[in-house]
Design a protein around this motif. Structure first.
Motif, PDB file in Angstrom:
ATOM      1  N   ALA A  65      35.797  29.172  34.900  1.00 50.62           N
ATOM      2  CA  ALA A  65      37.307  29.367  35.744  1.00 50.62           C
ATOM      3  C   ALA A  65      37.609  30.201  36.950  1.00 50.62           C
ATOM      4  N   LYS A  66      37.850  29.558  37.658  1.00 51.65           N
ATOM      5  CA  LYS A  66      38.478  29.726  39.231  1.00 51.65           C
ATOM      6  C   LYS A  66      39.780  30.372  38.864  1.00 51.65           C
ATOM      7  N   ALA A  67      40.089  32.221  40.381  1.00 54.36           N
ATOM      8  CA  ALA A  67      40.709  32.510  39.709  1.00 54.36           C
ATOM      9  C   ALA A  67      42.184  31.959  40.571  1.00 54.36           C
ATOM     10  N   ALA A  68      43.191  31.652  39.643  1.00 53.89           N
ATOM     11  CA  ALA A  68      44.569  31.041  40.225  1.00 53.89           C
ATOM     12  C   ALA A  68      45.103  31.683  41.113  1.00 53.89           C
ATOM     13  N   PRO A  69      46.291  31.106  42.059  1.00 54.14           N
ATOM     14  CA  PRO A  69      46.978  32.138  43.279  1.00 54.14           C
ATOM     15  C   PRO A  69      47.355  33.039  42.880  1.00 54.14           C
ATOM     16  N   GLY A  70      47.557  33.881  43.609  1.00 56.17           N
ATOM     17  CA  GLY A  70      47.907  35.135  43.444  1.00 56.17           C
ATOM     18  C   GLY A  70      47.107  36.433  42.898  1.00 56.17           C
ATOM     19  N   ARG A  71      47.453  36.814  42.757  1.00 60.96           N
ATOM     20  CA  ARG A  71      46.452  38.054  42.250  1.00 60.96           C
ATOM     21  C   ARG A  71      45.331  36.977  40.336  1.00 60.96           C
ATOM     22  N   SER A  72      44.551  37.587  40.446  1.00 59.91           N
ATOM     23  CA  SER A  72      43.440  36.216  39.377  1.00 59.91           C
ATOM     24  C   SER A  72      42.244  37.471  39.340  1.00 59.91           C
ATOM     25  N   ALA A  73      41.213  36.643  38.974  1.00 59.72           N
ATOM     26  CA  ALA A  73      40.028  36.918  38.933  1.00 59.72           C
ATOM     27  C   ALA A  73      39.183  35.555  38.247  1.00 59.72           C
ATOM     28  N   ALA A  74      37.905  35.704  38.439  1.00 60.88           N
ATOM     29  CA  ALA A  74      37.204  34.718  38.375  1.00 60.88           C
ATOM     30  C   ALA A  74      36.501  34.750  36.797  1.00 60.88           C
ATOM     31  N   VAL A  75      36.350  33.594  35.994  1.00 65.26           N
ATOM     32  CA  VAL A  75      35.518  33.858  35.047  1.00 65.26           C
ATOM     33  C   VAL A  75      33.999  33.299  35.613  1.00 65.26           C
ATOM     34  N   HIS A  76      32.603  33.848  35.178  1.00 62.55           N
ATOM     35  CA  HIS A  76      31.597  32.826  35.018  1.00 62.55           C
ATOM     36  C   HIS A  76      30.437  33.354  33.877  1.00 62.55           C
ATOM     37  N   ALA A  77      30.050  31.908  33.177  1.00 61.43           N
ATOM     38  CA  ALA A  77      28.761  32.175  32.041  1.00 61.43           C
ATOM     39  C   ALA A  77      27.866  32.930  31.947  1.00 61.43           C
ATOM     40  N   PRO A  78      28.158  34.258  31.733  1.00 64.87           N
ATOM     41  CA  PRO A  78      27.221  34.806  31.136  1.00 64.87           C
ATOM     42  C   PRO A  78      25.459  34.885  30.801  1.00 64.87           C
ATOM     43  N   ALA A  79      25.154  33.100  29.997  1.00 63.29           N
ATOM     44  CA  ALA A  79      24.875  32.724  29.842  1.00 63.29           C
ATOM     45  C   ALA A  79      24.032  31.234  30.083  1.00 63.29           C
ATOM     46  N   ASN A  80      23.098  30.802  29.713  1.00 64.66           N
ATOM     47  CA  ASN A  80      22.741  29.118  29.689  1.00 64.66           C
ATOM     48  C   ASN A  80      22.781  29.016  28.404  1.00 64.66           C
ATOM     49  N   GLY A  81      23.864  27.153  28.133  1.00 67.15           N
ATOM     50  CA  GLY A  81      24.259  26.413  27.019  1.00 67.15           C
ATOM     51  C   GLY A  81      25.356  25.965  27.671  1.00 67.15           C
ATOM     52  N   GLU A  82      26.279  25.450  26.521  1.00 64.32           N
ATOM     53  CA  GLU A  82      27.327  24.488  26.557  1.00 64.32           C
ATOM     54  C   GLU A  82      28.227  25.433  26.369  1.00 64.32           C
ATOM     55  N   ILE A  83      29.200  24.869  26.303  1.00 68.70           N
ATOM     56  CA  ILE A  83      30.604  24.787  26.546  1.00 68.70           C
ATOM     57  C   ILE A  83      31.315  24.359  25.111  1.00 68.70           C
ATOM     58  N   SER A  84      31.749  25.244  24.327  1.00 64.30           N
ATOM     59  CA  SER A  84      32.196  25.015  22.489  1.00 64.30           C
ATOM     60  C   SER A  84      33.356  24.625  22.317  1.00 64.30           C
ATOM     61  N   PHE A  85      34.072  25.410  23.092  1.00 64.57           N
ATOM     62  CA  PHE A  85      35.258  24.571  22.989  1.00 64.57           C
ATOM     63  C   PHE A  85      36.402  25.794  24.264  1.00 64.57           C
TER      64      PHE A  85
END
Length: 532
Positions: A65-85
């Motif tokens: 998940a990338k940071a939105a415009p303005g004040r925001s912060a990105a989110v990263h996958a903490p481990a290998n896996g598959e996006i479930s939802f």
């Protein structure tokens, strides 16, 4: 020479800090959970924007998940896996509302080795800023402000490292300093370089002797000055720490950065070091797990997104003794009603309280006007008056008493003999004022849009009239030019007779008739002409 402290008004000295036994045990890495839930809103500002799809394979450290415009912060996958939802899920907040999250089914066999993130540190300052921004680092002391937003290009007078950790029970920063002081100092130097800081102050309370020893050793022969401050709550609050160290009171409605003062938590400094030296995004943090219902209290290194229930089970929580779970400290923390909610970047402590531990059975009574809350308030407010105004709906009066300056530290509620949940009232009052401000802004924006539309219509009307006028003038000018050209090409006109054509015609007819009359007379009377 010891640094001169200025102190700050109010504050409290909790009788029991309850740091042990959690702080006495080394940091323990939590096993990989089967599922991770990553909220898109783990920071102050706008939620992150997903860049993955359900069913997609992801690797540890991958941007999801990338940071939105303005004040925001990105989110990263903490481990290998598959996006479930990708959707709404329970989150650790005081509203109890579900928020947008990304779920990952983890793959234990595909876990990467720690060396995966090892990288070169020969980066330019701009590259460092970009890496910190991409790492999704936020303030780990609780505020969650995106770290890169403080890294301005302008010079900074003071860089303050906040290691106070003044609230009871919480010991994650204390343990981090004991075990990873060199990496913390490395992160401090990176931040100081980017901020061009003139002075670096490392503030730590005097109830952390082991951490102080390790930090002093790591700061030896550096430009970092370690300042020991008295144990007092809330000495770790930003404005109070600035006032204590520098004697500067940050004006109401302003941030310390406007005065050339930037503050970071020690956990944030460690995360910066990992991001620059190892190219590692913020995918884990140290969490204190403690309370009378916990069998193995301690500090755990936990992947962001780990379900709280999974962490508590690993720490050996006794379900028969568990009364409630609080995220944060006992003063400022919030109760967690759904243990399926995940650990986030802002989760520094989980208290699994036992019977009678957090006074959960105490009921609020009427205010007795003792004034203890006024003496305890570190922001020099009038908690009792704020409480009465908010309770009676007089929000404007509470606003006039600087309700926005309340840091929600809970010191007033802690000393209240009537056990009134004062902070809850203040949060309610702030929410009401915020909603009213939003309504006023919407009304003002609507007014501005209406006025802009009216001005646009009037401008278009004037422009249309001007176009018509110019078109008419152009047609007139074209007609005159055409007539002038036609006049120039015609032959010279004949001289006009002295009389008009009709008058000349009438004169000739008169002459003809007169001649005819004379001829008739001559025929009937030959001598008529001589007579005449």
């Amino acid at each position: 020479m010891a640094w001169h402290l200025h102190g700050f008004p109010g504050g409290i000295h909790p009788a029991r800090m309850n740091k042990s036994p959690a702080v006495d045990n080394p940091i323990e890495s939590l096993p990989l959970p089967p599922h991770l839930i990553l909220p898109l809103h783990q920071h102050s500002g706008e939620p992150a924007i997903p860049v993955v799809e359900v069913g997609q394979k992801v690797r540890r450290g991958q941007l999801i998940a990338k940071a939105a415009p303005g004040r925001s912060a990105a989110v990263h996958a903490p481990a290998n896996g598959e996006i479930s939802f990708i959707g709404f899920h329970a989150c650790p907040n005081d509203s109890g509302m579900h928020e947008q999250c990304i779920g990952i089914c983890t793959d234990e066999e595909g876990e990467l080795d720690e060396d995966e993130f090892v990288d070169d540190i020969s980066l330019t300052e701009e590259e460092m800023r970009q890496r910190i921004a991409m790492a999704g680092i936020v303030g780990l002391g609780g505020a969650g402000f995106p770290t890169v937003k403080k890294l301005t290009r302008h010079g900074t007078k003071y860089l303050i490292i906040n290691a106070a950790e003044c609230e009871p029970y919480i010991s994650c920063d204390d343990r981090l300093m004991r075990e990873r002081a060199p990496q913390i100092v490395e992160g401090i130097h990176i931040l100081a370089r980017l901020l061009q800081a003139e002075k670096i102050l490392f503030a730590i309370e005097d109830n952390k002797p082991e951490a102080l020893k390790e930090i002093a050793l790591a700061c030896f022969e550096t430009d970092i000055e370690v300042v020991v401050i008295p144990t007092k709550y809330p000495s770790g609050a930003q404005k109070q720490l600035v006032q204590n160290l520098l004697g500067i009171e940050v004006p109401s409605g302003q941030h310390s950065t406007s005065l050339g003062i930037v503050m970071y938590n020690v956990g944030t400094c460690y995360a910066v070091s990992r991001a620059i030296a190892h190219s590692e995004p913020l995918i884990s943090r140290i969490v204190t797990v403690t309370g009378d219902a916990v069998q193995r209290p301690g500090n755990y290194e936990v992947l962001i997104g780990t379900p709280i229930e999974y962490l508590l089970q690993h720490a050996g929580v006794h379900s028969d003794k568990l009364r409630r779970v609080v995220m944060g400290g006992p003063i400022m923390g919030i109760a967690i009603n759904n243990l399926g909610a995940p650990v986030t970047k802002l989760t520094n402590c989980l208290i699994a309280s036992g019977p009678g531990e957090l006074d959960e059975d105490l009921r609020a009574r009427e205010c007795i006007r003792c004034g203890d809350c006024v003496e305890a308030c570190p922001a020099s407010l009038l908690p009792q008056q704020l409480y009465w105004h908010i309770k009676t709906g007089a929000y404007e009066r509470a606003e006039n008493l600087h309700l926005d300056d309340c840091i929600e530290c809970g010191a007033c509620a802690y000393v209240c003999p009537s056990h009134i949940p004062l902070v809850q009232y203040y949060r309610h009052g702030k929410s009401h004022l915020w909603l009213r401000q939003q309504e006023r802004q919407k009304a003002e924006h609507a007014k501005q849009r209406f006025e802009a539309r009216q001005a646009r219509l009037e401008r278009e009307k004037e422009e249309k009239a001007l176009r018509h006028k110019r078109a008419a003038e152009a047609r007139l000018a074209a007609a005159q030019a055409s007539e002038a050209r036609a006049t120039e090409t015609q032959p010279a006109a004949k001289a006009e007779p002295d009389k008009p054509v009709i008058e000349q015609h009438n004169d000739r007819m008169s002459e003809v008739l007169a001649a005819v009359e004379r001829a008739r007379k001559k025929k009937t009377d030959p001598d008529a002409e001589n007579k005449s």
